[in-house]
Design an enzyme around this catalytic site. Structure first.
Site, PDB file in Angstrom:
ATOM      1  N   SER A   1      16.828  -1.818  -5.905  1.00 57.28           N
ATOM      2  CA  SER A   1      17.064  -0.821  -4.615  1.00 57.28           C
ATOM      3  C   SER A   1      15.491  -0.601  -4.211  1.00 57.28           C
ATOM      4  O   SER A   1      14.668  -1.261  -4.570  1.00 57.28           O
ATOM      5  CB  SER A   1      17.531   0.565  -5.045  1.00 57.28           C
ATOM      6  N   LYS A   2      15.623   0.183  -3.068  1.00 53.74           N
ATOM      7  CA  LYS A   2      14.293   0.591  -2.337  1.00 53.74           C
ATOM      8  C   LYS A   2      13.280   1.259  -3.182  1.00 53.74           C
ATOM      9  O   LYS A   2      12.175   0.692  -3.287  1.00 53.74           O
ATOM     10  CB  LYS A   2      14.201   1.519  -1.242  1.00 53.74           C
ATOM     11  N   ARG A   3      13.674   1.954  -4.162  1.00 57.79           N
ATOM     12  CA  ARG A   3      12.744   2.501  -5.304  1.00 57.79           C
ATOM     13  C   ARG A   3      12.177   1.582  -6.129  1.00 57.79           C
ATOM     14  O   ARG A   3      11.013   1.872  -6.554  1.00 57.79           O
ATOM     15  CB  ARG A   3      13.721   3.309  -6.193  1.00 57.79           C
TER      16      ARG A   3
END
Ligand code: GLU
Length: 495
Positions: free
Chosen positions: A256-258
């Site tokens: 994910s973006k994380r």
């Protein structure tokens, strides 16, 4: 179907900006095409009108162009060719949906959204396994259909999924995959707005575009039995399938973006090199020998094979990407690095610095920062002191850990005097300052630290003497003078 010329495609939906996973799919297809002397096609699957995202197509194509992933055919646009757009091919899908009805493999469905919602709620209440559709319209008589049509209801067209049996296919990566047909719904092929669903458009196009291998993300595996049934119903020969391993974050959760899974164009804007990015992406699920990490584009093309795609998930490591980018940065010549760095410095340096920036001057800075640079968007903050007129820093930094204010002032004033006559060349600067430290009875480490802060405003900077040489005599003397003044004005004499 694998004989003959390889034809593969990258078929993104413009429902968002392309992240690393999407581009990895594009890259594997492209590498396979280039390796086998086949064709690589880009097809924008834009039939989900409600989910289209403004700017997504441009971001996808920009990302491909940035990496040098070129495509081989498509409709003519202004002298070259663009990708295919499914929204420009609606007639094919509508015609095919009608053919499927005529052949008894599809039917019109008049159920309203409300009815479907009610049906699903009732099923949930009875704890029946959830189906998206109960096949209510599957066996309507022609008269019943005519009646519903007369009411002006625009139907959708659904596929008549076999009610029993199994659908099998051989995945080039996963091996044989089997789905029980009873788990598959009567999926919608054509929506009431006349647009096809992903399934119909995808199968029609892969057939018409004579795609030989479908290499796509693992998440599409469950769509594949539906596609195989469609291929069979249409009497099309299915292509070969290869579902690519998932990409996970280092904590093994979905990327994910994380984890840094931002859009590919953001990596470009942060100053990753396309050649490093391509190398990095290629290793997300493919390897030559589990050892070799660095591949040029030509080497990737030479060695790429579906057999060496892993069955297990790939792990996305930001540290590895940064390391790899650093490796590629260090391979660049001074000229290349200066050229590539210039736009990033132009963007990142404060507006107060006069433009245009001098390429010649940047070429002098490059060898000093090349070793430690991991990506270009750091460059402006790590070397702004080469450009700014006045440095801002906390005067206490000049003292480092050991120096007294008195010694520091003494050191700066002595340096000021000695450097007036010095040649600003790294070697002789080092000699001059080293013997000066001895004369002053200061430790070289402390004295050089003082000079570093005075000339750059920071405690960690590129090698001191080279830096001073690049900054030049005038600027260094001015800064040393300013440092002495600053020290006197701002630091209490408490040591
Ligand atoms: N349009 C699908 C996507 O967005 C394509 C999947 C496939 O390659 O069949 O990824």
């Amino acid at each position: 179907m694998s004989q003959g010329k390889v034809r593969v495609r990258y078929a993104p939906s413009p429902t968002g900006y392309p992240h690393v996973g999407n581009i990895r799919t594009a890259l594997f297809n492209w590498l396979f095409a280039r390796h086998s002397g086949g064709s690589f096609i880009v097809r924008i699957e834009d039939t989900d009108v409600n989910r289209r995202v403004e700017g997504a197509v441009e971001a996808i194509l920009d990302g491909l162009r940035w990496l040098g992933i070129d495509w081989d055919e498509g409709p003519e646009v202004g002298g070259s060719y663009g990708p295919y757009f499914q929204s420009q091919r609606l007639d094919f899908y509508r015609k095919t949906a009608r053919l499927l009805i005529e052949a008894g493999h599809a039917y019109t469905c008049y159920c309203s959204g409300e009815r479907l919602a009610r049906m699903r709620a009732e099923m949930a209440q009875r704890k029946e396994s959830m189906r998206s559709y109960d096949r209510h319209c599957r066996d309507l008589s022609p008269a019943e259909r005519a009646k519903l049509e007369a009411q002006g209801i625009v139907p959708v067209i659904r596929f008549k999924t076999p009610l029993e049996g199994e659908t099998r296919f051989n995945d080039l990566i996963k091996g044989e995959v089997t789905f029980d047909n009873t788990t598959l719904d009567d999926l919608v092929l054509l929506k009431s707005d006349g647009y096809p669903t992903y399934h119909l458009a995808n199968v029609v196009d892969d057939h018409m575009m004579q795609i030989t291998h479908i290499m796509r993300a693992d998440e599409w595996l469950s769509s594949t039995p539906r596609h195989v049934l469609l291929y069979n119903a249409l009497k099309y020969e299915p292509p070969l399938f290869a579902h690519l391993p998932m990409i996970l974050g280092e904590d093994r959760s979905k990327l994910s973006k994380r984890h840094g899974a931002t859009s590919i164009t953001e990596y470009r804007d942060q100053g990753y090199l396309p050649e490093a990015m391509m190398n990095f992406l290629a290793l997300l699920g493919w390897s030559l020998d589990d050892r070799t990490e660095l591949f040029t584009r030509e080497e990737l093309i030479k060695h790429f094979s579906i057999e060496r795609i892993s069955k297990t998930s790939a792990i996305f490591s930001m540290d590895k990407l940064n390391w790899m980018n650093g490796v590629y940065i260090r391979k660049l010549s001074v000229d290349e690095l200066a050229d590539r760095l210039l736009p990033f410095l132009d963007k990142g340096l404060p507006a107060s610095i006069s433009r245009p920036l001098s390429r010649e001057y940047i070429k002098h800075i490059v060898p000093l920062i090349q070793e430690r640079l991991t990506k270009f968007d750091q460059a402006s903050s790590s070397c702004d002191f080469f450009f700014t007129n006045e440095l801002t820093y906390d005067a206490n930094l000049l003292l480092g850990k050991k120096l007294s204010k008195e010694d520091a002032v003494r050191g700066l004033e002595a340096a000021l005097e000695r450097l007036q006559a010095a040649t600003f060349e790294a070697h002789s600067l080092e000699e001059t300052l080293r013997s000066l430290a001895a004369e002053l009875g200061l430790k070289t480490g402390d004295f050089f630290g003082l000079m570093r802060v005075a000339t750059t405003g920071r405690t960690a900077a590129p090698p001191l003497f080279q830096t001073m040489a690049v900054l030049g005599k005038e600027r260094c003397l001015k800064r040393i003078q300013a440092a002495a003044k600053k020290l006197k004005a701002e630091v209490q004499d408490f040591r």
